[in-house]
Write a protein that holds these residues in place. Structure first.
Motif, short mmCIF file in Angstrom:
data_model
loop_
_atom_site.label_atom_id
_atom_site.label_comp_id
_atom_site.label_asym_id
_atom_site.label_seq_id
_atom_site.Cartn_x
_atom_site.Cartn_y
_atom_site.Cartn_z
N CYS A 10 -19.87 -4.60 -1.65
CA CYS A 10 -20.51 -5.69 -2.30
C CYS A 10 -19.55 -6.77 -2.89
O CYS A 10 -18.50 -6.66 -3.03
N LYS A 11 -20.16 -7.98 -3.04
CA LYS A 11 -19.23 -9.02 -3.51
C LYS A 11 -18.96 -8.68 -4.89
O LYS A 11 -19.50 -8.17 -5.78
N GLY A 12 -17.33 -9.11 -4.81
CA GLY A 12 -16.74 -8.69 -6.32
C GLY A 12 -16.05 -7.39 -6.20
O GLY A 12 -15.19 -6.98 -7.20
N HIS A 45 -8.57 -6.15 -0.18
CA HIS A 45 -8.52 -7.49 -0.63
C HIS A 45 -9.92 -7.83 -1.23
O HIS A 45 -11.01 -7.01 -0.76
N THR A 46 -10.41 -8.72 -2.13
CA THR A 46 -11.47 -9.02 -2.88
C THR A 46 -12.00 -10.19 -2.44
O THR A 46 -11.31 -11.37 -2.73
N TYR A 47 -13.08 -10.50 -1.64
CA TYR A 47 -13.50 -11.71 -1.37
C TYR A 47 -14.29 -12.39 -2.41
O TYR A 47 -15.05 -12.06 -2.96
N ALA A 48 -14.14 -13.85 -2.38
CA ALA A 48 -14.78 -14.61 -3.63
C ALA A 48 -16.37 -14.83 -3.13
O ALA A 48 -16.80 -15.16 -4.02
N ASN A 76 -21.47 -7.93 1.34
CA ASN A 76 -22.87 -8.06 0.88
C ASN A 76 -23.07 -8.88 -0.35
O ASN A 76 -22.27 -8.87 -1.37
N VAL A 77 -24.46 -9.54 -0.43
CA VAL A 77 -24.62 -10.29 -1.64
C VAL A 77 -24.81 -9.13 -2.97
O VAL A 77 -25.25 -8.20 -2.57
N MET A 78 -24.24 -9.76 -4.08
CA MET A 78 -24.21 -8.90 -5.40
C MET A 78 -25.23 -9.48 -6.09
O MET A 78 -25.28 -10.94 -6.53
N PRO A 79 -26.65 -8.91 -6.48
CA PRO A 79 -27.58 -9.45 -7.32
C PRO A 79 -27.44 -9.93 -8.56
O PRO A 79 -26.11 -9.27 -9.11
N VAL A 80 -27.95 -10.88 -9.01
CA VAL A 80 -27.47 -11.16 -10.51
C VAL A 80 -29.12 -10.99 -11.24
O VAL A 80 -30.10 -11.54 -10.98
N SER A 150 -26.15 -3.57 -6.54
CA SER A 150 -27.03 -3.57 -7.67
C SER A 150 -26.21 -4.30 -8.83
O SER A 150 -25.20 -4.20 -9.07
N SER A 151 -27.09 -4.65 -9.87
CA SER A 151 -26.73 -5.45 -11.02
C SER A 151 -27.82 -4.89 -11.85
O SER A 151 -29.25 -4.95 -11.73
N SER A 152 -27.40 -5.07 -13.45
CA SER A 152 -28.52 -4.86 -14.49
C SER A 152 -28.22 -5.61 -15.52
O SER A 152 -27.24 -6.10 -15.83
N VAL A 153 -29.43 -5.88 -16.37
CA VAL A 153 -29.07 -6.63 -17.68
C VAL A 153 -30.00 -6.11 -18.77
O VAL A 153 -31.21 -5.47 -18.30
#
Length: 325
Positions: A10-12, A45-48, A76-80, A150-153
């Protein structure tokens, strides 16, 4: 030989490259994103950004021979996760506005933080939830992509009470009466309460609408034969939560009206008694001679429905009058 692999990330999240080459002594990695080359045997390596990147590994052996391999690496896209909620009111569905990105190929898990309810979750994009108790709740949203990112808030939601108001209907008023501000009680009694009201009949003397508790006013003229009424509806609001409208009625009784034209008499004539009538039917009448100091022969200074007969006195060269009110 030159070979390697790396799992999707996942991105990041750093991509860990697994070098499966053999016979190499030096290595050169091109990560396919314009970043600096790496000479590590098994770099990370971490992709931006997310996407598919063509990664090239060049392996050099002791004889100086080079072996090159290019593989596609997926980030892959990291959701916000993001959402907003309007004012939450007790017993009223609270609609949550999901502004997370992306909004396709994702799954949602909402937890509304209600400790008294075990089913306070949802998988809808924009759910609603009804809280049964006043208080502060921590609402969480987790967004997961089909690729496993996944991400959470978490946000705090305050559930406010629904205010109520009770208003007293006063007895009927007459034209010209002072109508005071009506008595009322509110629950909860808070200095933050606001009010909006409307009136169904401005003929009672009160304007059509306003804010705050309806003010005192002067009762209007009622030239009809029956009572006129205005129903005033008041809606209380506290911290964005509006309560049910409460109503009270202001009634203005008919304004009695007596009409009679002026009468002229000649000197020494015995007048006919005058009978006054008023509307509406049933009105009582009283009269008074407002100029008793002018003697035209009328000895009676006041009365009810009848002005008695009298003999007009000769006023001399100047006309004389009494004003009956």
């Amino acid at each position: 030989t030159s070979s390697f692999n790396a799992p999707p990330v996942c991105k990041g999240t750093p991509t860990v490259f697994n070098n499966t080459s053999s016979g190499g002594t030096t290595y050169s990695w091109n990560f396919g994103d314009g970043s600096a080359l790496s000479s590590n045997q098994n770099p990370t390596h971490t992709y931006a950004t997310s996407g598919i990147f063509a990664v090239t590994l060049t392996v050099t052996n002791t004889a100086g021979c080079k072996f090159v391999t290019t593989n596609s690496i997926t980030v892959n896209v990291m959701p916000v996760a993001q959402f907003s909620a309007p004012v939450a009111c007790l017993g009223v569905p609270t609609a949550f506005n999901n502004t997370s990105t992306p909004n396709t190929n994702v799954n949602y898990h909402w937890d509304f933080g209600d400790p008294l309810v075990t089913t306070d979750t949802s998988s809808l994009h924009n759910p609603s939830y009804t809280y049964g108790s006043i208080g502060t709740y921590t609402v969480s949203l987790q967004v997961s992509t089909t690729a496993g990112c996944s991400s959470s808030v978490n946000y705090t939601v305050s559930v406010n009470p629904i205010p109520t108001i009770q208003l007293a209907t006063p007895p009927p008023y007459c034209w010209g009466d002072h109508v005071p501000q009506t008595n009322y009680t509110v629950n909860p009694n808070s200095a933050s309460l606001t009010y909006a009201w409307n009136n169904t009949n401005t003929q009672i003397g009160l304007q059509a609408a306003g804010t705050g508790i309806p003010p005192a006013f002067t009762a209007g003229l009622n030239n009809t034969a029956s009572n006129i009424s205005g129903v005033i509806s008041v809606v209380p609001t506290l911290n964005g939560c509006s309560g049910p409208p409460a109503t009270f009625t202001i009634t203005v009784k008919p304004t009695p009206n007596v009409s009679h034209t002026s009468v002229d008499y000649c000197p020494n004539v015995t007048t006919t008694a005058l009978t006054f009538t008023a509307s509406p039917t049933g009105s009582s009448i009283t009269w008074i001679n407002t100029t008793p100091g002018i003697n035209i022969g009328l000895a009676t200074t006041n009365g009810t429905t009848t002005l008695p007969s009298f003999t007009a006195i000769d006023p001399g060269s100047t006309m004389a009058s009494n004003i009956i009110s």
